[in-house]
Design a protein around this motif. Structure first.
Motif, mmCIF file in Angstrom:
data_model
loop_
_atom_site.group_PDB
_atom_site.id
_atom_site.type_symbol
_atom_site.label_atom_id
_atom_site.label_comp_id
_atom_site.label_asym_id
_atom_site.label_seq_id
_atom_site.Cartn_x
_atom_site.Cartn_y
_atom_site.Cartn_z
ATOM 1 N N ALA A 47 20.446 18.670 49.101
ATOM 2 C CA ALA A 47 20.177 19.753 48.161
ATOM 3 C C ALA A 47 19.317 20.839 48.795
ATOM 4 C CB ALA A 47 19.489 19.204 46.916
ATOM 5 N N VAL A 48 18.503 20.495 49.782
ATOM 6 C CA VAL A 48 17.590 21.449 50.419
ATOM 7 C C VAL A 48 18.259 22.141 51.598
ATOM 8 C CG1 VAL A 48 15.357 21.655 51.569
ATOM 9 C CG2 VAL A 48 15.642 20.015 49.727
ATOM 10 N N LYS A 49 19.360 21.606 52.087
ATOM 11 C CA LYS A 49 20.035 22.138 53.264
ATOM 12 C C LYS A 49 20.461 23.587 53.031
ATOM 13 C CE LYS A 49 24.000 21.327 56.181
ATOM 14 N NZ LYS A 49 25.240 20.595 56.327
ATOM 15 N N PRO A 50 20.084 24.501 53.956
ATOM 16 C CA PRO A 50 20.489 25.900 53.790
ATOM 17 C C PRO A 50 21.995 26.042 54.030
ATOM 18 C CG PRO A 50 19.411 25.594 55.897
ATOM 19 C CD PRO A 50 19.298 24.297 55.151
ATOM 20 N N PRO A 51 22.577 27.108 53.509
ATOM 21 C CA PRO A 51 24.010 27.313 53.723
ATOM 22 C C PRO A 51 24.299 27.528 55.203
ATOM 23 C CG PRO A 51 23.021 29.206 52.644
ATOM 24 C CD PRO A 51 21.981 28.148 52.703
ATOM 25 N N GLY A 52 25.493 27.199 55.627
ATOM 26 C CA GLY A 52 25.857 27.277 57.033
ATOM 27 C C GLY A 52 26.071 28.699 57.513
ATOM 28 N N VAL A 53 26.213 28.806 58.809
ATOM 29 C CA VAL A 53 26.459 30.097 59.439
ATOM 30 C C VAL A 53 27.907 30.488 59.174
ATOM 31 C CG1 VAL A 53 26.545 31.287 61.647
ATOM 32 C CG2 VAL A 53 24.805 29.569 61.234
ATOM 33 N N CYS A 54 28.109 31.764 58.859
ATOM 34 C CA CYS A 54 29.471 32.226 58.644
ATOM 35 C C CYS A 54 29.594 33.689 59.054
ATOM 36 C CB CYS A 54 29.890 32.030 57.192
ATOM 37 S SG CYS A 54 28.887 32.938 56.007
ATOM 38 N N VAL A 55 30.830 34.145 59.194
ATOM 39 C CA VAL A 55 31.122 35.510 59.628
ATOM 40 C C VAL A 55 31.579 36.318 58.430
ATOM 41 C CG1 VAL A 55 32.497 36.913 61.197
ATOM 42 C CG2 VAL A 55 31.834 34.614 61.864
ATOM 43 N N PRO A 67 19.503 35.982 68.323
ATOM 44 C CA PRO A 67 20.364 37.042 68.853
ATOM 45 C C PRO A 67 21.707 36.530 69.375
ATOM 46 C CG PRO A 67 18.515 36.648 70.329
ATOM 47 C CD PRO A 67 18.280 35.824 69.105
ATOM 48 N N ASN A 68 21.757 35.291 69.851
ATOM 49 C CA ASN A 68 23.045 34.758 70.302
ATOM 50 C C ASN A 68 23.752 34.149 69.097
ATOM 51 O OD1 ASN A 68 21.226 32.678 70.051
ATOM 52 N ND2 ASN A 68 22.188 31.427 71.597
ATOM 53 N N VAL A 69 25.036 34.304 69.044
ATOM 54 C CA VAL A 69 25.781 33.849 67.865
ATOM 55 C C VAL A 69 26.687 32.688 68.228
ATOM 56 C CG1 VAL A 69 25.716 36.055 66.678
ATOM 57 C CG2 VAL A 69 27.522 35.609 68.294
ATOM 58 N N PRO A 70 26.885 31.744 67.313
ATOM 59 C CA PRO A 70 27.760 30.614 67.607
ATOM 60 C C PRO A 70 29.224 31.042 67.618
ATOM 61 C CG PRO A 70 27.016 30.512 65.354
ATOM 62 C CD PRO A 70 26.280 31.646 65.993
ATOM 63 N N MET A 71 29.970 30.423 68.482
ATOM 64 C CA MET A 71 31.397 30.741 68.574
ATOM 65 C C MET A 71 32.170 29.952 67.523
ATOM 66 S SD MET A 71 31.530 32.900 71.017
ATOM 67 C CE MET A 71 33.236 32.966 71.374
ATOM 68 N N LEU A 72 33.256 30.500 67.067
ATOM 69 C CA LEU A 72 34.190 29.843 66.165
ATOM 70 C C LEU A 72 33.573 29.455 64.832
ATOM 71 C CD1 LEU A 72 35.957 27.555 68.783
ATOM 72 C CD2 LEU A 72 36.710 29.767 67.958
ATOM 73 N N SER A 73 32.649 30.265 64.329
ATOM 74 C CA SER A 73 32.084 29.991 63.018
ATOM 75 C C SER A 73 33.090 30.352 61.943
ATOM 76 C CB SER A 73 30.809 30.788 62.802
ATOM 77 O OG SER A 73 29.793 30.286 63.625
ATOM 78 N N PRO A 74 33.061 29.666 60.824
ATOM 79 C CA PRO A 74 34.028 29.956 59.760
ATOM 80 C C PRO A 74 33.720 31.275 59.065
ATOM 81 C CG PRO A 74 32.441 28.331 59.024
ATOM 82 C CD PRO A 74 32.165 28.574 60.478
ATOM 83 N N LYS A 75 34.724 31.826 58.413
ATOM 84 C CA LYS A 75 34.525 33.048 57.629
ATOM 85 C C LYS A 75 33.760 32.689 56.362
ATOM 86 C CE LYS A 75 38.712 35.388 59.159
ATOM 87 N NZ LYS A 75 38.111 36.098 60.223
ATOM 88 N N CYS A 76 32.959 33.627 55.881
ATOM 89 C CA CYS A 76 32.204 33.427 54.650
ATOM 90 C C CYS A 76 33.170 33.338 53.467
ATOM 91 C CB CYS A 76 31.220 34.559 54.430
ATOM 92 S SG CYS A 76 29.940 34.640 55.689
ATOM 93 N N GLU A 77 32.739 32.711 52.416
ATOM 94 C CA GLU A 77 33.595 32.550 51.225
ATOM 95 C C GLU A 77 34.047 33.895 50.686
ATOM 96 O OE1 GLU A 77 34.829 29.770 49.937
ATOM 97 O OE2 GLU A 77 33.878 28.653 51.540
ATOM 98 N N SER A 78 33.158 34.890 50.717
ATOM 99 C CA SER A 78 33.524 36.205 50.191
ATOM 100 C C SER A 78 34.508 36.926 51.133
ATOM 101 C CB SER A 78 32.283 37.069 50.001
ATOM 102 O OG SER A 78 31.621 37.235 51.245
ATOM 103 N N ALA A 79 34.552 36.528 52.404
ATOM 104 C CA ALA A 79 35.421 37.196 53.373
ATOM 105 C C ALA A 79 36.812 36.555 53.445
ATOM 106 C CB ALA A 79 34.770 37.171 54.742
#
Length: 80
Positions: A47-55, A67-79
């Protein structure tokens, strides 16, 4: 000449290994003691876990502060 430099560097590194280990010992990890009150106060970690990284749709990153970004991150729900 280059091979001699590499060999001498390796020999110097091996010879200095014991000195470095004695001079700079690894620090032990701190032991965290949990009291009974702390155990009761803890909540579900999921429940405390922050939302994941997304594009985002425009290519910007959400939930990523470095400043460095992870590769192959999923698209955000709104995107999607």
């Amino acid at each position: 000449m280059g091979l001699a430099t590499i060999v001498l560097t390796i020999i110097a590194g091996v010879m200095s290994f014991d000195y470095v280990n004695r001079r700079f010992p690894p620090k032990p990890a701190p032991v965290e003691q949990v009291t009974e009150q702390d155990a009761k106060a803890q909540t579900d970690p999921a429940a405390v876990k922050p939302p994941g990284v997304c594009v985002e749709r425009d290519g910007s990153w959400r939930n990523w502060s470095w400043p460095n970004v992870p590769m192959l991150s999923p698209k955000c729900e709104s995107a999607k």
